[in-house]
Design an enzyme around this catalytic site. Structure first.
Site, mmCIF file in Angstrom:
data_model
loop_
_atom_site.group_PDB
_atom_site.id
_atom_site.type_symbol
_atom_site.label_atom_id
_atom_site.label_comp_id
_atom_site.label_asym_id
_atom_site.label_seq_id
_atom_site.Cartn_x
_atom_site.Cartn_y
_atom_site.Cartn_z
ATOM 1 N N LEU A 1 1.025 -1.158 -0.221
ATOM 2 C CA LEU A 1 0.030 0.073 0.128
ATOM 3 C C LEU A 1 0.864 1.259 0.042
ATOM 4 O O LEU A 1 1.961 1.275 0.493
ATOM 5 C CB LEU A 1 -0.852 -0.002 1.296
ATOM 6 C CG LEU A 1 -1.748 -1.060 1.279
ATOM 7 C CD1 LEU A 1 -2.900 -0.949 2.628
ATOM 8 C CD2 LEU A 1 -2.937 -1.096 0.076
ATOM 9 N N ASP A 2 0.439 2.258 -0.687
ATOM 10 C CA ASP A 2 1.254 3.459 -0.781
ATOM 11 C C ASP A 2 1.343 4.131 0.772
ATOM 12 O O ASP A 2 0.458 3.696 1.579
ATOM 13 C CB ASP A 2 0.606 4.541 -1.536
ATOM 14 C CG ASP A 2 0.113 4.178 -3.196
ATOM 15 O OD1 ASP A 2 0.964 3.081 -3.543
ATOM 16 O OD2 ASP A 2 -0.649 4.627 -3.568
ATOM 17 N N LYS A 3 2.322 4.863 0.975
ATOM 18 C CA LYS A 3 2.722 5.644 2.259
ATOM 19 C C LYS A 3 1.303 6.353 2.752
ATOM 20 O O LYS A 3 1.118 6.160 3.871
ATOM 21 C CB LYS A 3 3.754 6.715 1.954
ATOM 22 C CG LYS A 3 4.160 7.245 3.127
ATOM 23 C CD LYS A 3 5.299 8.162 2.948
ATOM 24 C CE LYS A 3 5.745 8.799 4.246
ATOM 25 N NZ LYS A 3 6.890 9.717 3.968
ATOM 26 N N HIS B 1 0.226 2.228 -7.719
ATOM 27 C CA HIS B 1 -0.709 3.241 -7.918
ATOM 28 C C HIS B 1 -1.929 3.034 -8.745
ATOM 29 O O HIS B 1 -2.701 4.007 -9.332
ATOM 30 C CB HIS B 1 -0.035 4.768 -8.430
ATOM 31 C CG HIS B 1 0.740 5.182 -7.133
ATOM 32 N ND1 HIS B 1 1.645 6.360 -7.372
ATOM 33 C CD2 HIS B 1 0.902 4.920 -5.914
ATOM 34 C CE1 HIS B 1 2.261 6.737 -6.358
ATOM 35 N NE2 HIS B 1 1.991 5.825 -5.413
#
Length: 233
Positions: free
Chosen positions: A103-105, A186
């Site tokens: 998962l992205d930051k 993303h």
């Protein structure tokens, strides 16, 4: 439970299989007090005593963790500071844990981790066709026409490829559920950005039939139950 001794040692995070094979040939592996030079030898971890490089090997079953990832941390298993690993107790930090889909930051929600390589591969492989459910909030109103566009596959111009069919369930003007079966970088954000909208908040709610435990606060985690594991069998 019968298993290869090199897997038993590897699960205990004592060494790599390559090193175990090499060191066993040098006499560094003992099973029930006998030197064994074949690292593929089968053992019963609950019965046999295994000593590797002078250390008694304690066996444990594979670990399966559900975490409610908090914002601001990256998904990287070989670092501590600034990663989701810093939210784990020291016991888990000594294990060879892999993260199931990053998962992205700034993305929050359901994150799975495990020492079971087959489990990890199954969940991240697009060929498994396992839906991942996300809750999104966008900067602009969500055009209802995106439901059909997502279903047909969005063209991602920056990578020159067409994404797999995705499901879009609009909740209100700027909120929706998105379901995808691939984990490209993303991806959910790009589905919207390639249709003139921007995701400003993203949270993963489910992987397949496994939903995020609502009792877990951001940064909290627990091990999966047998019933939850059976959802992926």
């Amino acid at each position: 439970m019968i298993m290869r001794v090199d897997k038993m040692i590897g699960n205990a995070n004592l060494d790599t299989r390559k090193n175990i094979k090499r060191n066993a040939k040098k006499g560094a592996l003992l099973i029930n007090g006998e030197i064994i030079k074949d690292s593929s030898t089968k053992v019963d971890p609950n019965v046999d005593e295994v000593v590797y490089m002078g250390e008694l090997v304690d066996y444990f079953d594979n670990i399966y963790i559900m975490m409610n990832k908090r914002e601001g941390l990256i998904c990287q298993s070989n670092e501590l500071d600034g990663t989701v690993m810093q939210d784990l107790d020291d016991f888990y930090l000594n294990l060879d844990i892999s993260i199931v889909g990053r998962l992205d930051k700034d993305t929050t929600g359901l994150l799975l981790m495990s020492t079971d390589g087959k489990f990890v591969h199954k969940l991240i492989s697009p060929n498994s066709n396992i839906w991942k459910k996300y809750e999104v909030e966008t900067s602009k109103k969500i055009d209802p026409s995106l439901v059909e566009i997502f279903r047909n596959g969005v063209y991602i111009k920056e990578d020159d490829y067409t994404a797999r069919s995705a499901k879009l369930e609009i909740l209100d003007e700027r909120k929706a559920y998105v379901y995808v079966t691939e984990g490209r970088f993303h991806l959910v954000k790009r589905l919207f950005s390639n249709n003139n909208n921007e995701v400003i908040k993203l949270r993963r709610l489910a992987i397949g039939d496994l939903e995020l435990d609502s009792s877990l606060n951001p940064g909290q985690y627990r091990e999966l139950s047998k019933e939850e594991l059976n959802l992926f069998i």
